[in-house]
Enzyme design. Structure first.
Site, PDB file in Angstrom:
ATOM      1  CG  ASN A 278      60.823  56.562 -27.159  1.00 43.57           C
ATOM      2  OD1 ASN A 278      60.677  55.792 -28.104  1.00 43.57           O
ATOM      3  ND2 ASN A 278      59.833  56.913 -26.360  1.00 43.57           N
TER       4      ASN A 278
ATOM      5  CD  GLU B 192      51.687  46.439 -26.428  1.00 43.69           C
ATOM      6  OE1 GLU B 192      51.198  47.580 -26.396  1.00 43.69           O
ATOM      7  OE2 GLU B 192      52.734  46.136 -25.825  1.00 43.69           O
TER       8      GLU B 192
END
Ligand code: ATP
Ligand code: MG
Length: 137
Positions: free
Chosen positions: A112, A126
């Site tokens: 994806n 992150e």
């Protein structure tokens, strides 16, 4: 100002979609504050996706993320975490709306093409995992 972590996965890089994806965030009005291309190790991919480690697809997902160059980025702007996910579209490209990145450019969930942080805490974690503070402008 709000910031989020966005990564173009190996399939997106390999398919030559870097400029298309960057331009969607740029055209919306978000600001690119860090960018680098790297091949993450499998251990690094496992850290990135640690919250999915119980899922049956975890191993394949981490193998895939570490299979080639990833374009790692930090984008900044009002509401960029939530709206960035809107630009990206639903996880499964079969369910992503046309007009979204996955809706327009991807077909299956295993490929994806792009990742986006799913909330303020994950965005912070992150960004810290993929970048050093000095990397951000
Ligand atoms: P990402 O974290 O990559 O931005 P997401 O937040 O939309 O995606 P998650 O639930 O966090 O979705 O899943 C992380 C990734 O794991 C997905 O992008 C997809 O590549 C993969 N994935 C999710 N569900 C499945 C599934 N059922 N089968 C295979 N792979 C999956
Ligand atoms: Mg996710």
């Amino acid at each position: 100002m709000e910031r989020t972590f966005i990564a173009i996965k190996p399939d997106g890089v390999q398919r030559g979609l870097i400029s298309e994806i960057i331009s969607r965030f740029e055209c919306k009005g978000y600001k690119l504050v860090a960018i680098k291309i790297l091949v993450p190790s499998k251990e690094f991919a496992q850290k990135h996706y640690h919250n999915l480690k119980e899922r049956p697809f975890f191993n394949g997902l981490c193998e895939f993320l570490s299979s080639g160059p990833v374009m790692a980025m930090v984008w900044e702007g009002e509401g960029v975490i939530k709206y960035g996910r809107k630009l990206i579209g639903a996880t499964d490209p079969q369910k992503s709306e046309p007009g979204t990145i996955r809706g327009d450019l991807a077909v299956v969930v295993e490929r994806n093409i792009i990742h986006g942080s799913d909330g303020p805490e994950t965005a912070k974690d992150e960004i810290n995992l993929w970048f050093k503070p000095d990397d951000l402008v």
